[in-house]
Design a protein around this motif. Structure first.
Motif, PDB file in Angstrom:
ATOM      1  N   GLN A 351       6.595  45.193 -13.724  1.00 21.42           N
ATOM      2  CA  GLN A 351       5.444  44.699 -13.546  1.00 21.42           C
ATOM      3  C   GLN A 351       4.678  43.616 -13.646  1.00 21.42           C
ATOM      4  OE1 GLN A 351       3.297  48.838 -13.046  1.00 21.42           O
ATOM      5  NE2 GLN A 351       4.806  48.608 -15.163  1.00 21.42           N
ATOM      6  N   ASP A 352       4.880  43.418 -14.484  1.00 19.05           N
ATOM      7  CA  ASP A 352       4.939  41.885 -15.851  1.00 19.05           C
ATOM      8  C   ASP A 352       5.342  40.584 -14.884  1.00 19.05           C
ATOM      9  OD1 ASP A 352       3.614  41.107 -18.176  1.00 19.05           O
ATOM     10  OD2 ASP A 352       5.173  39.955 -18.795  1.00 19.05           O
ATOM     11  N   ARG A 353       6.711  40.971 -14.904  1.00 15.96           N
ATOM     12  CA  ARG A 353       7.247  39.760 -14.096  1.00 15.96           C
ATOM     13  C   ARG A 353       6.773  39.347 -12.596  1.00 15.96           C
ATOM     14  NH1 ARG A 353      13.747  37.947 -14.641  1.00 15.96           N
ATOM     15  NH2 ARG A 353      13.924  36.656 -12.869  1.00 15.96           N
ATOM     16  N   MET A 359       5.984  50.747  -6.320  1.00 16.12           N
ATOM     17  CA  MET A 359       7.690  50.668  -7.418  1.00 16.12           C
ATOM     18  C   MET A 359       7.763  52.232  -7.476  1.00 16.12           C
ATOM     19  SD  MET A 359       6.633  49.751 -11.622  1.00 16.12           S
ATOM     20  CE  MET A 359       5.424  49.752 -12.320  1.00 16.12           C
ATOM     21  N   ILE A 360       9.062  52.197  -7.416  1.00  9.89           N
ATOM     22  CA  ILE A 360       9.899  54.004  -7.165  1.00  9.89           C
ATOM     23  C   ILE A 360      10.762  54.084  -7.885  1.00  9.89           C
ATOM     24  CG2 ILE A 360      11.129  55.267  -6.009  1.00  9.89           C
ATOM     25  CD1 ILE A 360       9.475  54.878  -3.745  1.00  9.89           C
ATOM     26  N   LEU A 387       2.165  56.148  -0.945  1.00  9.20           N
ATOM     27  CA  LEU A 387       3.771  55.661  -1.378  1.00  9.20           C
ATOM     28  C   LEU A 387       3.883  56.834  -0.942  1.00  9.20           C
ATOM     29  CD1 LEU A 387       5.409  54.188  -1.580  1.00  9.20           C
ATOM     30  CD2 LEU A 387       5.144  53.911  -4.168  1.00  9.20           C
ATOM     31  N   SER A 388       3.503  58.375  -2.143  1.00  2.00           N
ATOM     32  CA  SER A 388       4.991  59.205  -1.936  1.00  2.00           C
ATOM     33  C   SER A 388       4.659  60.203  -0.213  1.00  2.00           C
ATOM     34  CB  SER A 388       3.496  60.754  -2.616  1.00  2.00           C
ATOM     35  OG  SER A 388       3.986  61.842  -2.648  1.00  2.00           O
ATOM     36  N   ASP A 389       3.346  60.188   0.511  1.00  4.97           N
ATOM     37  CA  ASP A 389       3.717  60.652   1.935  1.00  4.97           C
ATOM     38  C   ASP A 389       4.252  59.910   2.216  1.00  4.97           C
ATOM     39  OD1 ASP A 389       1.943  62.315   0.794  1.00  4.97           O
ATOM     40  OD2 ASP A 389       0.145  61.860   1.852  1.00  4.97           O
ATOM     41  N   ALA A 390       4.516  58.389   2.551  1.00  2.00           N
ATOM     42  CA  ALA A 390       5.394  57.978   3.461  1.00  2.00           C
ATOM     43  C   ALA A 390       6.558  57.886   2.351  1.00  2.00           C
ATOM     44  CB  ALA A 390       5.351  55.919   2.837  1.00  2.00           C
ATOM     45  N   VAL A 447      -0.911  50.363  -9.379  1.00  2.00           N
ATOM     46  CA  VAL A 447       0.421  49.504  -9.110  1.00  2.00           C
ATOM     47  C   VAL A 447       1.172  50.559  -7.952  1.00  2.00           C
ATOM     48  CG1 VAL A 447       2.482  49.175  -9.238  1.00  2.00           C
ATOM     49  CG2 VAL A 447       0.867  48.202 -10.084  1.00  2.00           C
ATOM     50  N   PRO A 448       0.447  50.874  -6.969  1.00  2.00           N
ATOM     51  CA  PRO A 448       1.190  52.637  -6.470  1.00  2.00           C
ATOM     52  C   PRO A 448       3.011  52.913  -6.983  1.00  2.00           C
ATOM     53  CG  PRO A 448       0.414  50.767  -4.512  1.00  2.00           C
ATOM     54  CD  PRO A 448       0.633  50.363  -5.832  1.00  2.00           C
TER      55      PRO A 448
END
Length: 489
Positions: A351-353, A359-360, A387-390, A447-448
């Motif tokens: 996340q920082d970079r 993200m998963i 994101l979870s549903d996708a 962040v998802p």
């Protein structure tokens, strides 16, 4: 071991059927109607095929099942394989049929009379996936491969549609190979070298060594590997196939090349299976390979934390307190709950970079997920319904079992520490959920994110529909599908 790229698709030439060696394959629908190829075989065998199709044995076959008729009269082949399959099968029916052919193939050539069969490419994919073998360390028992030829009415079209499936199969095979390797072969150095070799495919690969990890403050990750002679590493793989400047989607994998449990030593029975504790990193590597091979129109970054968890005079002790890259302190209650310590730092670094759009992370994280879901489904935890549903939709499409479990603040109570910001375990109750709650503390609110606990699906004792016993490669197809459906332009 054959990939779809090695399977030949040729124009139908029924004059060659009588002299074909190995095994000849025909498809017959539930209505028992014979297509042109099956009718040719029926004439050559003096109507033996028709008699079989009219029998109770054929009636009792399910869609995708394969039956062999040995040494058929009128054919030079050793066997005639009859596949019960509709002319327009579903994806899963087609792959099941291919898997059945892989088990029937042995070491023989296969001549598959597919004709106008829809989804012949999916049959080829199922055949390749189930035909996988891992015999790298066998000296005199390696399976020889027979040639596989599909006779189809439009070979160029079928070969074109099969091309991206070859990339998928190669990604799955790469994951399986990594996960099956013994720990004396797949060290952290060797793992990193195999990932670096994928630069040849167009991936950008960067290896962060221990001194750099120390400077970054990745003390939770480093604490896991400090008892091992193998150096800890983080490998970053970038595929920049999308629009320049667009933020990437991130995949993060736990790569514990062997897990003894550390000072909290595991029982000896079954410890040999802990070579698969890098399964999450293996899936990330396989997905990145697939994306590169099929030239995916997306920006994706894959990060894996590579460590070995060993007991020694320098190993982390229960009761130690370490500081994460984020800055939170963690009291180590159990050194066998190490995967979350690896992921915590890599999640924060990603996340920082990279400022990812989502993200998963994947990890063989908890035995508790096997108690909850067995070996049929991976556990899904997420801060994002979208994101979870996708992901669940993609997993269902690809036939990879996944089931969402809850996250809730009440579970955080179990992670409270008297002397640090948190403990690394919450006790026996809700073990998979508290592990996910721990990881969520290292995910920014905007962040998802999904956490996939694949302890039950990464490697299995019994064969599955599309894999022999051992590493399955679970997740490569689902994540590739997710990226194709959601993140490609």
């Amino acid at each position: 071991m054959t990939t779809p790229a090695e399977i030949q698709f040729k124009e139908v030439d029924l004059d060659t059927v009588a002299e074909a060696s190995g095994k000849v394959v025909v498809f017959v629908g539930p209505d028992a109607r014979l297509d042109a190829g099956a009718r040719r075989v029926n004439r050559l065998t003096k109507k033996a095929l028709a008699r079989f199709v009219e029998s109770d044995r054929f009636e009792k076959m399910s869609s995708g099942d394969v039956t062999q008729l040995a040494f058929p009269a009128g054919l030079a082949a050793d066997a005639l394989c009859v596949v019960k399959l509709p002319r327009r099968p579903s994806v899963m029916e087609a792959r099941k049929a291919g898997a059945g052919l892989a088990k029937a193939q042995s070491e023989s050539d296969l001549l598959v009379l597919a004709g106008t069969l829809a989804r012949a490419d999916e049959v080829a994919l199922g055949l390749a996936l189930r035909g996988y073998t891992f015999d790298a360390h066998k000296t005199d028992d390696k399976k020889s491969e027979g040639a596989i030829t599909f006779m189809v009415s439009k070979p160029e079209e079928v070969a074109k549609s099969a091309a991206p499936m070859a990339a998928i199969a190669e990604g799955v095979f790469f994951t399986r190979d990594l996960t099956n390797e013994p720990a004396n072969v797949l060290t952290t150095d060797d793992f990193a070298a195999r990932l670096a070799a994928m630069q040849e495919l167009g991936l950008e690969v960067e290896i962060l060594e221990e001194d750099e990890l120390e400077k970054l403050g990745m003390r939770t990750l480093l604490s896991v590997g400090q008892g091992s002679a193998s150096p800890s590493k983080v490998v970053v793989m970038s595929w920049n196939g999308g629009k320049k400047g667009d933020a990437p989607f991130a995949l993060i994998g736990k790569g514990v090349v062997f897990d003894t449990g550390g000072i909290s030593l595991k029982p000896p029975a079954g410890m040999e299976d802990m070579t698969m504790d890098m399964g999450g990193a293996g899936v990330v590597a396989g997905v990145m390979r697939t994306l590169a091979l099929r030239k995916a129109n997306a920006n994706v970054v894959g990060l894996v934390g590579l460590v070995e968890n060993m007991p020694s005079g320098t190993a982390t002790r229960p009761g130690d307190v370490v500081k994460s890259m984020k800055g939170d302190t963690v009291e180590i209650i159990n050194t066998d709950a190490e995967g979350r310590l690896v992921l915590a730092d890599v999640l924060w670094y990603a996340q920082d970079r990279f400022k990812p759009v989502g993200m998963i992370n994947l990890a063989t994280l908890t035995g508790a997920i096997i108690v909850a879901l067995g070996h049929e489904n991976a556990g899904v935890f997420s801060n994002s319904d979208e994101l979870s549903d996708a992901f669940l939709k993609a997993a269902k499409t690809e036939g990879e079992g996944a089931w969402r479990l809850p996250l809730a603040p009440a579970y955080d109570e179990l992670l409270k520490s008297r002397i640090a910001d948190m403990k690394n375990v919450g006790g026996r109750m809700a073990g998979s959920i508290t592990a996910a709650q721990f990881l969520q503390r290292f995910v920014k609110d905007d962040v998802p994110w999904c956490h996939l606990d694949i302890a039950g699906t990464a490697s299995v004792k019994k064969e599955t529909a599309l894999a022999p016993a051992g590493a399955t490669g679970w997740g490569v197809m689902a994540l590739n599908r997710l990226i194709a459906d959601k993140y490609e332009g």
